[in-house]
Design a protein around this motif. Structure first.
Motif, PDB file in Angstrom:
ATOM      1  N   SER A   1      10.549 -18.882 -62.598  1.00  0.00           N
ATOM      2  CA  SER A   1      10.077 -19.308 -63.915  1.00  0.00           C
ATOM      3  C   SER A   1      11.005 -18.857 -65.040  1.00  0.00           C
ATOM      4  O   SER A   1      11.077 -19.487 -66.090  1.00  0.00           O
ATOM      5  N   SER A   2      11.736 -17.754 -64.836  1.00  0.00           N
ATOM      6  CA  SER A   2      12.691 -17.285 -65.839  1.00  0.00           C
ATOM      7  C   SER A   2      13.885 -16.670 -65.130  1.00  0.00           C
ATOM      8  O   SER A   2      13.899 -16.537 -63.906  1.00  0.00           O
ATOM      9  N   ARG A   3      14.879 -16.266 -65.906  1.00  0.00           N
ATOM     10  CA  ARG A   3      16.084 -15.667 -65.319  1.00  0.00           C
ATOM     11  C   ARG A   3      15.902 -14.186 -65.008  1.00  0.00           C
ATOM     12  O   ARG A   3      16.802 -13.552 -64.472  1.00  0.00           O
ATOM     13  N   ASP A   4      14.757 -13.650 -65.354  1.00  0.00           N
ATOM     14  CA  ASP A   4      14.476 -12.255 -65.054  1.00  0.00           C
ATOM     15  C   ASP A   4      14.492 -12.012 -63.546  1.00  0.00           C
ATOM     16  O   ASP A   4      14.041 -12.864 -62.763  1.00  0.00           O
ATOM     17  N   GLU A   5      15.009 -10.868 -63.132  1.00  0.00           N
ATOM     18  CA  GLU A   5      15.134 -10.569 -61.708  1.00  0.00           C
ATOM     19  C   GLU A   5      13.783 -10.549 -61.004  1.00  0.00           C
ATOM     20  O   GLU A   5      13.686 -10.868 -59.814  1.00  0.00           O
ATOM     21  N   ASN A   6      12.736 -10.171 -61.718  1.00  0.00           N
ATOM     22  CA  ASN A   6      11.396 -10.091 -61.132  1.00  0.00           C
ATOM     23  C   ASN A   6      10.520 -11.289 -61.509  1.00  0.00           C
ATOM     24  O   ASN A   6       9.295 -11.212 -61.464  1.00  0.00           O
ATOM     25  N   SER A   7      11.147 -12.376 -61.853  1.00  0.00           N
ATOM     26  CA  SER A   7      10.421 -13.570 -62.259  1.00  0.00           C
ATOM     27  C   SER A   7       9.579 -14.131 -61.122  1.00  0.00           C
ATOM     28  O   SER A   7       9.917 -14.003 -59.941  1.00  0.00           O
ATOM     29  N   ALA A   8       8.466 -14.763 -61.469  1.00  0.00           N
ATOM     30  CA  ALA A   8       7.593 -15.386 -60.470  1.00  0.00           C
ATOM     31  C   ALA A   8       8.261 -16.616 -59.879  1.00  0.00           C
ATOM     32  O   ALA A   8       8.988 -17.353 -60.551  1.00  0.00           O
ATOM     33  N   LEU A   9       7.995 -16.838 -58.608  1.00  0.00           N
ATOM     34  CA  LEU A   9       8.526 -17.986 -57.887  1.00  0.00           C
ATOM     35  C   LEU A   9       7.521 -19.136 -57.962  1.00  0.00           C
ATOM     36  O   LEU A   9       6.312 -18.918 -57.859  1.00  0.00           O
ATOM     37  N   LYS A  10       8.019 -20.349 -58.147  1.00  0.00           N
ATOM     38  CA  LYS A  10       7.157 -21.522 -58.285  1.00  0.00           C
ATOM     39  C   LYS A  10       7.542 -22.573 -57.237  1.00  0.00           C
ATOM     40  O   LYS A  10       8.721 -22.891 -57.081  1.00  0.00           O
ATOM     41  N   ILE A  11       6.534 -23.110 -56.561  1.00  0.00           N
ATOM     42  CA  ILE A  11       6.789 -24.185 -55.618  1.00  0.00           C
ATOM     43  C   ILE A  11       6.813 -25.507 -56.376  1.00  0.00           C
ATOM     44  O   ILE A  11       6.038 -25.719 -57.313  1.00  0.00           O
ATOM     45  N   ILE A  12       7.733 -26.384 -55.998  1.00  0.00           N
ATOM     46  CA  ILE A  12       7.873 -27.674 -56.674  1.00  0.00           C
ATOM     47  C   ILE A  12       7.942 -28.799 -55.647  1.00  0.00           C
ATOM     48  O   ILE A  12       7.895 -28.575 -54.445  1.00  0.00           O
ATOM     49  N   ASP A  13       8.078 -29.991 -56.151  1.00  0.00           N
ATOM     50  CA  ASP A  13       8.334 -31.203 -55.370  1.00  0.00           C
ATOM     51  C   ASP A  13       7.261 -31.488 -54.324  1.00  0.00           C
ATOM     52  O   ASP A  13       7.423 -31.194 -53.141  1.00  0.00           O
ATOM     53  N   PHE A  14       6.180 -32.069 -54.777  1.00  0.00           N
ATOM     54  CA  PHE A  14       5.126 -32.512 -53.873  1.00  0.00           C
ATOM     55  C   PHE A  14       5.292 -33.990 -53.516  1.00  0.00           C
ATOM     56  O   PHE A  14       4.339 -34.641 -53.117  1.00  0.00           O
ATOM     57  N   GLY A  15       6.517 -34.498 -53.659  1.00  0.00           N
ATOM     58  CA  GLY A  15       6.775 -35.903 -53.391  1.00  0.00           C
ATOM     59  C   GLY A  15       6.569 -36.308 -51.952  1.00  0.00           C
ATOM     60  O   GLY A  15       6.275 -37.465 -51.656  1.00  0.00           O
ATOM     61  N   LEU A  16       6.730 -35.389 -51.018  1.00  0.00           N
ATOM     62  CA  LEU A  16       6.509 -35.693 -49.604  1.00  0.00           C
ATOM     63  C   LEU A  16       5.199 -35.115 -49.092  1.00  0.00           C
ATOM     64  O   LEU A  16       4.868 -35.281 -47.919  1.00  0.00           O
ATOM     65  N   SER A  17       4.467 -34.437 -49.950  1.00  0.00           N
ATOM     66  CA  SER A  17       3.226 -33.791 -49.527  1.00  0.00           C
ATOM     67  C   SER A  17       2.153 -34.826 -49.217  1.00  0.00           C
ATOM     68  O   SER A  17       2.221 -35.972 -49.660  1.00  0.00           O
ATOM     69  N   ASP A  18       1.154 -34.385 -48.469  1.00  0.00           N
ATOM     70  CA  ASP A  18       0.067 -35.306 -48.131  1.00  0.00           C
ATOM     71  C   ASP A  18      -1.214 -34.521 -47.917  1.00  0.00           C
ATOM     72  O   ASP A  18      -1.190 -33.323 -47.626  1.00  0.00           O
ATOM     73  N   PHE A  19      -2.338 -35.204 -48.089  1.00  0.00           N
ATOM     74  CA  PHE A  19      -3.641 -34.625 -47.782  1.00  0.00           C
ATOM     75  C   PHE A  19      -3.890 -34.800 -46.290  1.00  0.00           C
ATOM     76  O   PHE A  19      -3.661 -35.867 -45.733  1.00  0.00           O
ATOM     77  N   VAL A  20      -4.346 -33.751 -45.642  1.00  0.00           N
ATOM     78  CA  VAL A  20      -4.637 -33.835 -44.208  1.00  0.00           C
ATOM     79  C   VAL A  20      -6.112 -33.510 -44.001  1.00  0.00           C
ATOM     80  O   VAL A  20      -6.608 -32.486 -44.464  1.00  0.00           O
TER      81      VAL A  20
END
Length: 610
Positions: free
Chosen positions: A294-313
């Motif tokens: 989310s930021s350039r800070d070394e301890n920044s939170a990680l964010k998952i992206i790109d649900f373009g291939l995701s699906d409901f199961v």
């Protein structure tokens, strides 16, 4: 066949059927966009921010082919492991409408059918009448390209510079002009409607927006702000992540993380993937490029992206679309029958890369990568693996198991000895619901076998089960009922659960409306013999469990009854006859272990005798 070892060497992109033609260095500000183009769907980039023009030196690949006489000679400086650099990574491959003769066969024909024409993928242009629908949106011969999104994008946002371009669209920075977000910078993915040339592509956009809305409340998912459209484009407005990709952080560290730093990354990945799986969402394209800071800070939170291939199961559903990225794809995806366990394989690949800087499966071509995934085993012998802790190796091995039934779930992995932290909240695991459902449907004889097994499991396994039991918030008498299972699910519910029909699992737990389950029975209901088989101590566990079974559950059983218990036909009698002791007519140790697995026998040996 290409080399199937955990080493990556620079090769010409000409060897790849679907690699990108751009050979931008990993330090380029636009490298993350130009090298991840997705030919199948009009959406790719999520909340990325522009990268700084200069970065510390990284062990990225050279843009030309290697002149090394042997694949075993690394072009990198001594002491630097081959890195998962981007230029050699094949693009994501397509959903196949028909099963191919081989899971490693190239799919150029499918690409030509679904992708717009490119210099390398020319198809005859057939003119279609273009009409204008009531909303002024261009429509090709009946394709409805209206989404019901807001029509006032220009009034709400001021577009800035473009920060990335993919095959079907591009991403730009924008500034909100009004409302609560006034003045705030956001990322906008712009998808031209002219690129939506099929109903599948249109549905992909609808589904991605739906998933972003449902999942964006989690700490480690990119936040969704808005969706707009006009006659030409769809605009997906998201949180702007300014910290860059996880892949770039790996490269900036010389190709790998220390164990302690890797743990911090893996815990965040597991938390968000567990959340997605609980909602019934399979991501299907987990890789370092799809995690942003989310930021350039070394301890920044990680964010998952790109649900373009995701699906409901749906519960008990198996997916069959072959999608993903070649280096991270699970074996069962290539066999066209998979579920959320495929994401766990991808996390295993990411963890392997974090710890050693190399890919566990590698080859010069996409088909070679597929063969490596299906047949080869990861290399745990070369440096730095001898210096990595046994717990970390076990953690990776339990993900990179080709039998998907033996892999840990994301919630289970958070209680693994390598990551265990008593202060960390373990998320609710939908897997326990599925196991309890199967237990309630089992025969009394099968339940007795599972209860014996539950008494022999290790403390490591009990820690996970206890965490799940506590999340159900047992009543004062220490037991749980259907209401406990329902309440726990509702506390974690999003709209995605409605799409994936996760709540259908509760219907199968109806017997708990009339009785309660204590912790001992919950243990028996939520253990998986397949997962236990993956443990190094499985033989001792099974032997101890059989001892309990002999005392409390073993009984005289006929071949016909055993076959009926396991739902086998009479043609399997010759196999299961060896499982019953002639001396007393009870299950032998072999019979007990086979009986725990149930349908495995029917799917393999029994069918050869039918």
């Amino acid at each position: 066949m290409g080399q199937c070892y955990a080493r990556s060497i620079p090769v010409s992109d000409a060897d790849h059927t679907y690699t990108t033609t751009t050979t931008t260095s990993a330090s380029s500000p636009t490298a993350s966009y130009n090298n991840h183009q997705r030919p199948q769907s009009p959406h790719r980039h999520h909340g990325r921010s522009p990268r700084p023009a200069s970065k510390p030196a990284t062990p990225s690949r050279p843009s030309t082919a290697s002149t090394a006489p042997s694949p075993w000679l690394s072009p990198l400086p001594p002491g630097i492991a081959p890195s998962p650099a981007r230029p050699s990574t094949p693009r994501r491959f397509f959903r196949r409408p028909f099963p191919p003769p081989s899971p490693a066969k190239h799919i150029k024909a499918s690409l030509a059918k679904r992708a717009p024409p490119t210099p390398d993928n020319q198809v005859p242009v057939v003119p279609f009448p273009v009409s204008e629908n009531s909303n002024g949106d261009a429509s090709l011969d009946g394709l409805d390209k209206t989404f019901g999104f807001g029509k006032n994008f220009g009034a709400k946002y001021e577009l800035g510079k473009e920060v990335g371009r993919g095959h079907f669209g591009h991403t730009s920075i924008a500034r909100a002009k009004k409302g609560e977000m006034k003045g705030q910078l956001v990322a906008v993915k712009i998808i031209p409607k002219t690129k939506m040339t099929s109903a599948i592509a249109i549905e992909d956009v609808r589904r991605e927006v739906k998933m972003l809305k449902a999942l964006s409340g989690h700490t480690h998912t990119v936040k969704f702000h808005d969706a707009c459209e006009d006659s030409e484009n769809v605009y997906i407005v998201m949180e702007l992540c300014e910290g860059g990709e996880l892949l770039d952080r790996i490269l900036s560290r010389g190709g790998r993380y220390t164990e302690e730093d890797a743990k911090t990354i893996v815990v965040q990945i597991l938390n968000v993937v567990s959340f997605c799986h609980l909602q019934g969402v399979v991501h299907r394209d987990l890789k370092p490029e799809n995690f942003l800071f989310s930021s350039r800070d070394e301890n920044s939170a990680l964010k998952i992206i790109d649900f373009g291939l995701s699906d409901f199961v749906r519960p008990d559903e198996r997916l069959n679309d072959i999608v993903g990225s070649a280096y991270y794809v699970a074996p069962e995806v290539l066999h066209r029958s998979y579920s959320s366990e495929a994401d766990m394989w991808s996390i295993g690949v990411i963890t392997y890369i974090l710890l050693c800087g190399s890919r566990p499966f590698w080859a010069r071509t996409e088909s070679g990568i597929f063969r490596s995934v299906l047949r080869a085993d990861p290399n745990y012998d070369d440096s730095p693996w001898p210096s990595i802790s046994p717990e970390a190796k076990d953690f990776v091995r339990r993900f990179l198991n080709k039998d998907y039934r033996k892999r840990m779930t994301a919630a289970q992995a958070l209680t693994h000895p390598w990551l265990r932290d008593q202060q960390r909240q373990v998320p609710l695991d939908i897997f326990t619901y599925k196991l309890v459902k199967a237990y309630l449907r089992a025969t009394p004889f099968k339940r007795a076998a599972l209860k014996a097994l539950s008494k022999a499991i290790t403390e490591d396994e009990v820690i996970y089960i206890r965490s799940q039991y506590d999340l159900l918030e047992p009543s004062k008498d220490g037991r749980v009922s259907l209401d406990n299972f329902r309440s726990a699910l509702l506390r974690n519910a999003t709209d995605a659960m409605k799409e994936s029909r996760v709540h259908e699992i509760l219907n199968a737990l109806e017997p708990l409306s009339y009785r309660k389950m204590d912790f001992e029975e919950f243990c028996a209901a939520t253990i998986s013999p397949y997962q236990l088989e993956a443990l190094q101590d499985w033989e001792n566990i099974a032997t101890t469990a059989f001892g309990y079974f002999e005392l409390e559950g073993n009984r005289v059983i006929k071949i016909e009854e055993l076959a009926n218990e396991m739902n086998l036909s009479s043609s399997a009698y010759s196999i299961i006859r060896d499982w019953i002791r002639p001396s007393d007519g009870k299950l032998s140790f072999l019979g007990y272990t086979k009986f725990l697995h149930g349908v495995t026998i029917r799917n393999s040996n029994a069918r050869r005798h039918q």
